[in-house]
Each structure stands twice: as C-alpha cells, then as structure tokens.
Design a protein around this motif. Sequence first.
Motif, PDB file in Angstrom:
ATOM      1  N   ILE A   1       0.820  -1.213   0.000  1.00 29.42           N
ATOM      2  CA  ILE A   1       0.000   0.000   0.000  1.00 29.42           C
ATOM      3  C   ILE A   1       0.857   1.268   0.000  1.00 29.42           C
ATOM      4  N   LYS A   2       2.178   1.103   0.022  1.00 29.25           N
ATOM      5  CA  LYS A   2       3.050   2.282  -0.086  1.00 29.25           C
ATOM      6  C   LYS A   2       3.404   2.547  -1.546  1.00 29.25           C
ATOM      7  N   THR A   3       3.512   1.465  -2.341  1.00 26.61           N
ATOM      8  CA  THR A   3       3.880   1.629  -3.750  1.00 26.61           C
ATOM      9  C   THR A   3       2.703   1.360  -4.685  1.00 26.61           C
ATOM     10  N   ASP A   4       1.574   0.854  -4.123  1.00 30.90           N
ATOM     11  CA  ASP A   4       0.388   0.534  -4.925  1.00 30.90           C
ATOM     12  C   ASP A   4       0.661  -0.603  -5.917  1.00 30.90           C
TER      13      ASP A   4
ATOM     14  N   VAL B   1       5.463  -5.767   7.126  1.00 31.52           N
ATOM     15  CA  VAL B   1       4.241  -6.221   7.778  1.00 31.52           C
ATOM     16  C   VAL B   1       3.129  -6.404   6.762  1.00 31.52           C
ATOM     17  N   ILE B   2       2.461  -7.537   6.842  1.00 33.21           N
ATOM     18  CA  ILE B   2       1.309  -7.812   5.992  1.00 33.21           C
ATOM     19  C   ILE B   2       0.074  -7.904   6.885  1.00 33.21           C
ATOM     20  N   ALA B   3      -0.995  -7.191   6.513  1.00 33.07           N
ATOM     21  CA  ALA B   3      -2.267  -7.337   7.218  1.00 33.07           C
ATOM     22  C   ALA B   3      -3.139  -8.266   6.395  1.00 33.07           C
ATOM     23  N   GLU B   4      -3.643  -9.353   6.987  1.00 27.76           N
ATOM     24  CA  GLU B   4      -4.483 -10.287   6.231  1.00 27.76           C
ATOM     25  C   GLU B   4      -5.949 -10.135   6.631  1.00 27.76           C
ATOM     26  N   GLY B   5      -6.845 -10.466   5.710  1.00 32.27           N
ATOM     27  CA  GLY B   5      -8.276 -10.402   6.009  1.00 32.27           C
ATOM     28  C   GLY B   5      -8.840  -8.996   5.972  1.00 32.27           C
ATOM     29  N   VAL B   6      -8.238  -8.124   5.157  1.00 35.53           N
ATOM     30  CA  VAL B   6      -8.702  -6.739   5.068  1.00 35.53           C
ATOM     31  C   VAL B   6      -9.862  -6.659   4.065  1.00 35.53           C
ATOM     32  N   GLU B   7     -11.015  -6.189   4.535  1.00 33.22           N
ATOM     33  CA  GLU B   7     -12.205  -6.201   3.690  1.00 33.22           C
ATOM     34  C   GLU B   7     -12.697  -4.811   3.309  1.00 33.22           C
ATOM     35  N   ALA B   8     -12.336  -3.786   4.086  1.00 31.31           N
ATOM     36  CA  ALA B   8     -12.913  -2.458   3.853  1.00 31.31           C
ATOM     37  C   ALA B   8     -11.836  -1.404   3.581  1.00 31.31           C
ATOM     38  N   VAL B   9     -12.207  -0.428   2.771  1.00 24.90           N
ATOM     39  CA  VAL B   9     -11.297   0.670   2.434  1.00 24.90           C
ATOM     40  C   VAL B   9     -10.866   1.419   3.704  1.00 24.90           C
ATOM     41  N   GLU B  10     -11.800   1.570   4.660  1.00 26.42           N
ATOM     42  CA  GLU B  10     -11.472   2.284   5.899  1.00 26.42           C
ATOM     43  C   GLU B  10     -10.376   1.559   6.675  1.00 26.42           C
ATOM     44  N   GLN B  11     -10.380   0.237   6.579  1.00 27.74           N
ATOM     45  CA  GLN B  11      -9.311  -0.538   7.235  1.00 27.74           C
ATOM     46  C   GLN B  11      -7.962  -0.257   6.560  1.00 27.74           C
ATOM     47  N   VAL B  12      -7.991  -0.187   5.215  1.00 30.83           N
ATOM     48  CA  VAL B  12      -6.752   0.096   4.477  1.00 30.83           C
ATOM     49  C   VAL B  12      -6.207   1.459   4.896  1.00 30.83           C
ATOM     50  N   GLU B  13      -7.107   2.439   5.004  1.00 34.42           N
ATOM     51  CA  GLU B  13      -6.677   3.796   5.360  1.00 34.42           C
ATOM     52  C   GLU B  13      -6.039   3.836   6.751  1.00 34.42           C
ATOM     53  N   LEU B  14      -6.681   3.147   7.694  1.00 32.52           N
ATOM     54  CA  LEU B  14      -6.112   3.115   9.045  1.00 32.52           C
ATOM     55  C   LEU B  14      -4.753   2.404   9.042  1.00 32.52           C
ATOM     56  N   LEU B  15      -4.686   1.274   8.313  1.00 33.30           N
ATOM     57  CA  LEU B  15      -3.422   0.525   8.234  1.00 33.30           C
ATOM     58  C   LEU B  15      -2.319   1.387   7.630  1.00 33.30           C
ATOM     59  N   GLN B  16      -2.714   2.228   6.677  1.00 38.81           N
ATOM     60  CA  GLN B  16      -1.763   3.136   6.045  1.00 38.81           C
ATOM     61  C   GLN B  16      -1.187   4.115   7.068  1.00 38.81           C
ATOM     62  N   THR B  17      -2.065   4.683   7.888  1.00 40.40           N
ATOM     63  CA  THR B  17      -1.578   5.647   8.883  1.00 40.40           C
ATOM     64  C   THR B  17      -0.723   4.949   9.951  1.00 40.40           C
ATOM     65  N   LEU B  18      -0.965   3.646  10.167  1.00 45.20           N
ATOM     66  CA  LEU B  18      -0.159   2.910  11.148  1.00 45.20           C
ATOM     67  C   LEU B  18       1.173   2.456  10.568  1.00 45.20           C
ATOM     68  N   GLY B  19       1.367   2.675   9.266  1.00 42.20           N
ATOM     69  CA  GLY B  19       2.649   2.342   8.653  1.00 42.20           C
ATOM     70  C   GLY B  19       2.755   0.918   8.134  1.00 42.20           C
ATOM     71  N   CYS B  20       1.632   0.202   8.100  1.00 45.50           N
ATOM     72  CA  CYS B  20       1.618  -1.172   7.575  1.00 45.50           C
ATOM     73  C   CYS B  20       2.046  -1.166   6.104  1.00 45.50           C
ATOM     74  N   ASP B  21       2.823  -2.156   5.693  1.00 42.33           N
ATOM     75  CA  ASP B  21       3.385  -2.159   4.341  1.00 42.33           C
ATOM     76  C   ASP B  21       2.476  -2.802   3.304  1.00 42.33           C
ATOM     77  N   ILE B  22       1.907  -3.951   3.673  1.00 39.16           N
ATOM     78  CA  ILE B  22       1.243  -4.786   2.674  1.00 39.16           C
ATOM     79  C   ILE B  22      -0.140  -5.207   3.167  1.00 39.16           C
ATOM     80  N   VAL B  23      -1.104  -5.224   2.241  1.00 37.74           N
ATOM     81  CA  VAL B  23      -2.472  -5.598   2.578  1.00 37.74           C
ATOM     82  C   VAL B  23      -2.932  -6.752   1.690  1.00 37.74           C
ATOM     83  N   GLN B  24      -3.601  -7.712   2.321  1.00 43.23           N
ATOM     84  CA  GLN B  24      -4.160  -8.846   1.598  1.00 43.23           C
ATOM     85  C   GLN B  24      -5.588  -9.026   2.090  1.00 43.23           C
TER      86      GLN B  24
END
Length: 284
Positions: A50-53, A234-257
């Motif tokens: 989510i940092k490089t898209d 860091v990879i976050a697994e089980g991400v279903e909502a855009v709002e979760q992605v946004e929060l993960l982004q502010t927390l500095g999480c690298d990868i979303v699945q």
Amino acid sequence: FAKQNGRSQYSFFFDDLKTATKRLVVLESELRKAIETKSFTMLYQPKVNIKTDRIIGLEALIRWESDKLGIVSPSEFIPFAEENGLIIPLSEAIIEKVCGEFIRLELGKRADMPISINVSSIHFQQHSFVSSLKAIFEKMNCQPSFFELELTEGTIMANAAETSMKLKELKQLGFRISVDDFGTGYSSLSYLSRFPLDYLKIDKSFITTILSAKENEYIVDAVVQLAHSLHLEVIAEGVEAVEQVELLQTLGCDIVQGYVFGKPMPAEDISHYIEIWNIKRQER
Ligand code: C2E
Ligand code: MG
Ligand code: MG
Ligand code: MG
C-alpha cells in the motif's frame, strides 16, 4: 425414562457421535482419493504493497470439493490431515501443483511477485523437510527465489534450534519466509530477531475488529513498530474495507491482503487481474 420421553438424551448424544464418526471415516477415504488423483485446486490471492500501490505477491490457497461431502474447508481438512498422516502426501501434492501452475501459466515469473505456499507444522517438523522441498523444486524445474513459505508463529517458535537451521537452509535456497497468523502464538522476541525472516503477517482476528476495538488498533500499531525495528515488512491479512486500508496506512503497515483488493482466484485469472491492476494504477 428413555421410553417415556421417546428417546433419552444419551441416545441423541450417541447418534451425533455416530454421524460425526461416519463423517470422519468418509472424510479420510475421500481425502486419500483426492491426494492420489490430485483432484483439488489452488486459488491465488494478491498481496498489495500500500506504499507503492503494487501487487507484490500471491498466496496459494487450496480448495477441495469432495464427491461425497461437497466443499470442505481447508480449516477442517488440513488439521484433519495433520492428525492422520495424510498431511505429508497432501503437502507434497500441493507444492507440485503450485510449481506446475507456476511453469504452465508463467505465474509471477518475476522475482518481485513471489508465490507463497502455506507450510503445515507437521510437514515442517519432518527432518527431511528441506531436502524433500528441494527435491520437488528441482524435479519441477522451479527456482525457490520466486517463492515464499508461510509458517505460522506456532510452527516457527516450536523447537527453536531446529527451526533456526532449517530457516537458514531455506533462505540459502532462495525462499522468502513469512510468519503467518502473527499474534495468535507466543513469540520469543529474541528468536524473532535471530531467525532469517522477511514478513510478519498480522492475524486476521486483529484486522477484523481494528475499526471497532481500539485495543486491536494499538496491537497492530505495536506489531508494525516491532516488525520494522527487526527490518521485517508487515502484511495485514483479512482486510475487507477501504477504511481498514486507510487506518493501516496511517499505522505504517506495508502490505495488505484481503477481499478489499481481491478474493483468492484461479491461476488462469491472475494475469488478467494484474493487467487490470496496472492499468488502474496508471490512472490513480
Ligand atoms: P491462512 O494461511 O492464514 O489464510 C488466510 C485465510 O483468510 C484464507 O482462508 C483466505 O481465503 C482467507 N481470507 C483472505 N482474505 C480474506 C478477507 O478479506 N476476509 C476473510 N474473512 N477471509 C479472508 P482459507 O483459504 O479458508 O484457508 C484457511 C487456512 O487453511 C489458511 O489460513 C491455512 O492455515 C490453511 N490452508 C489453506 N490453504 C493451504 C495449503 O495449501 N496448505 C496448507 N498447509 N494450509 C493451507
Ligand atoms: Mg497463509
Ligand atoms: Mg494467516
Ligand atoms: Mg490461518
């Protein structure tokens, strides 16, 4: 008592037990057959940085439909196979299938999009684990550097001395290593820092409630800090909502699945998915 009430509680209990036992007997023979005939499929789920898209990896996940039982979840038949010895032939069949699809479809033929394979703890604990894995990859003409192995936190932390040796050998072969379901086991921080790891995958259970339970947000925050201080992504697994992605982004999480970016899909659909992703990426 039994006669008065029609049937006693006990006989209901034994009926349930009989049905459950019957299911297990059928499950075992069906699973045995499926392994022999390789009649299961692998789906692939994208992981997005989510940092490089960019799509930076694909996780291989097994799907199985039995003739007699219908669709059975891996959460049921993988632990079952671990209990009755079927997990070794099943794991080997899975790895061969993934390698075959990798060659046939040129899946992620680039080193920057490794395919990750989930490794059962029982398989990993075999003394011959590394050599058998190496043999399959050689037979299938596959380079380990295009692959990643997902080991759960519990698997990695059991028997640290052996784990350390095996992980070093796997890294030397070129595999990348993820710690799956992180946060559900008991990690020793000193091992975490000494093992040659690449990724921490934060367990779904923390992500599912990250927006509603503040304490889970704090836990994810802490795991991200910890991982980064150990030079892991860091990879976050089980991400279903855009709002979760946004929060993960502010927390500095690298990868979303998760479903938010794509459900696990057949190998045949992956190239198309990646193509579309890259076109949309240009537009963003
Ligand atoms: P896992 O490795 O932690 O896999 C993540 C699970 O989350 C997968 O379930 C995946 O389909 C699901 N998932 C992905 N995105 C989302 C989402 O946005 N929301 C929700 N609710 N779920 C999501 P699945 O495929 O049912 O697999 C369950 C577990 O079974 C896996 O957990 C893994 O431990 C095991 N498993 C699956 N395939 C294999 C395999 O090929 N080999 C081995 N040894 N184990 C496997
Ligand atoms: Mg996994
Ligand atoms: Mg997991
Ligand atoms: Mg899991």
